[in-house]
Design a protein around this motif. Structure first.
Motif: not given
Length: 472
Positions: A256-261
């Motif tokens: 999932i695209v996010n700041e911690i991926s």
């Protein structure tokens, strides 16, 4: 134990989702124990008023679900969970956005859930709460003098104490957590952070190897990495045939695209890999799959734009008319069967988040592989799963050069080494599956914590180190 009561954020899958492994895991547990499962159904009410719950019986147990009001969705779900707890628990307090109304909405929502559960309870029921969405529920239930056993499992990492204390309501949050009878964590790092925090700021004693006493209350604590259903199969011969016609080597990643991926670091690592090893041009492609259904709209737009620009830059620099080094799929088109077929075909899988608890997709990749010609798993050292899947190639996801060298080693790894690693990883995934996880957690919850000397899971010893060198 007369009945298992499961509480989780959702008891229905994400709409259009192709890869909700946690939902499938909890569904298997619910079916096995014929559980009563409480959770949000994924819908947002068109009315501002609270909606009544819906109770549905099925072959795999019984579900009690409800809609969220627009205010609950904005302030509890998108607010306190995604803008406060999510960044803090992933060691990124700089991304947090604190608003008092977020916290008030979270408390109010948790109280409503607790009040829904209480009328259903019988004397010997055991309650299992999943993740921080419903963390305060035990406190709310205890205030009504309910004596049932209540356990909590944290699917996210538990942050260091100084990071956790950046949350204005950190004391209320921990005091709520201390109402549980058993708390499960994904890794030894998580449990160490928790115990260090409690011992530093509260009057706590260790009364056995895996039990502590705080506020005159005994709490069992254990490391239990979440497993998946080892019998999960989505084989579709047509999809397998379609993928097998793809003549280039596939490197697959599914997040999932996010700041911690860690997707941006992964793309940079692919770029560095092509710079260092140009012989792989037009032979290897990174397939980056990102399903939008599980994303957080408030924090995804800018990240998606950055990734699209980066993909365009790398493809423009290295691609040609017949080949792109990166195929970025950010839609709902990849079915579960297609992803399973791609896992089966992939020479390398990269699960390299910057911070993560479970990484269930890495375990699914292992199940999907052909044991006679398996691929290689690249796994972030900063995920809880790395503690048990030690035969994977472990990388620092922030180190682009390290990851690119690991990718080269994985592509050059001889068959006998790939088979050895895969065999050991497969044994672990099958042994520590979702049913083992549930059995061990419930045994810890229902056991005698004060006299317990049983370690649920020992930290595995590191597997043999694999030297990153080129093979002829």
């Amino acid at each position: 134990m007369s009945r298992l009561i499961i509480l989780s954020n959702r008891c229905e899958p994400y709409a259009n989702s192709s890869d909700d492994m946690l939902f499938h895991t909890l569904s298997e547990i619910s079916r096995k124990y014929n559980a009563l499962w409480f959770g949000w159904n994924g819908n947002i009410s068109v009315s501002k008023r609270k909606q009544p719950y819906r109770q549905v019986k099925s072959e795999g147990g019984e579900k009690v679900s409800w809609d969220l009001s627009p205010g609950e969705y904005d302030n509890f779900y998108q607010g306190y969970i995604h803008k406060v707890l999510w960044p803090v628990f992933h060691n990124r307090p700089d991304l947090a956005e604190y608003k008092r109304e977020y916290f008030i909405s979270w408390k109010s929502y948790s109280r409503d859930v607790g009040n829904k559960v209480i009328p259903f309870l019988k004397n010997n029921d055991v309650i299992w709460v999943h993740d921080y969405h419903l963390l305060p529920v035990a406190r709310i239930i205890r205030e009504e003098h309910v004596e049932n056993k209540i356990g909590f499992f944290l699917h996210q990492p538990f942050p260091p104490g100084d990071v956790l204390r950046s949350v204005p309501e950190h004391d209320w949050l921990i005091q709520s957590l201390l109402h549980y009878d058993c708390i499960g964590f994904q890794s030894s790092g998580d449990i160490n952070n928790f115990i260090s925090y409690v011992f530093r700021y509260y009057r706590a004693w260790r009364i056995s190897k895996d039990a502590i006493k705080v506020n005159n209350h005994i709490i069992k604590v254990c490391v239990l990495p979440c497993g998946i259903d080892k019998n999960t199969e989505f084989h579709n011969q047509q999809e397998l045939n379609n993928v097998r016609h793809y003549h280039r080597q596939i490197i697959i990643s599914n997040d999932i695209v996010n700041e911690i991926s860690g997707v941006d670091y992964r793309l940079q690592a692919m770029k560095k890999f092509l710079e260092l090893y140009p012989q792989y041009l037009r032979d290897v492609s990174l397939l980056q799959i990102s399903d939008p259904s599980g994303e957080y709209p408030a924090s995804t737009t800018d990240m998606s734009s950055r990734l699209e620009r980066l993909c365009g830059k790398i493809n423009g620099q290295y691609g040609d008319l017949s080949w792109y080094p990166i195929n970025y799929i950010h839609n709902h088109q990849c079915t579960k069967a297609m992803i399973f077929a791609l896992y089966n075909k992939a020479r390398v899988a990269m699960f390299t988040p910057l911070s993560e608890g479970m990484s269930l997709g890495a375990k699914e990749f292992i199940l999907a592989q052909d044991g006679d010609d398996p691929g290689v798993l690249l796994l972030s050292a900063l995920t809880g799963t790395a503690e048990i899947l030690t035969e994977a190639v472990i990388v620092n996801p922030y180190d682009v050069c390290d990851t690119s060298e690991a990718l080269h080693s994985a592509l050059m790894m001889p068959l006998h080494e790939r088979k050895r690693r895969h065999s050991q990883l497969l044994n672990k995934v099958k042994r520590y599956d979702c049913h083992w996880w549930a059995t061990e957690f419930l045994a810890a919850l229902c056991g005698d914590a004060e006299n317990s000397h049983r370690t649920v899971l020992r930290k595995p010893q590191p597997g043999p180190n694999f030297q990153r060198r080129s093979f002829s």
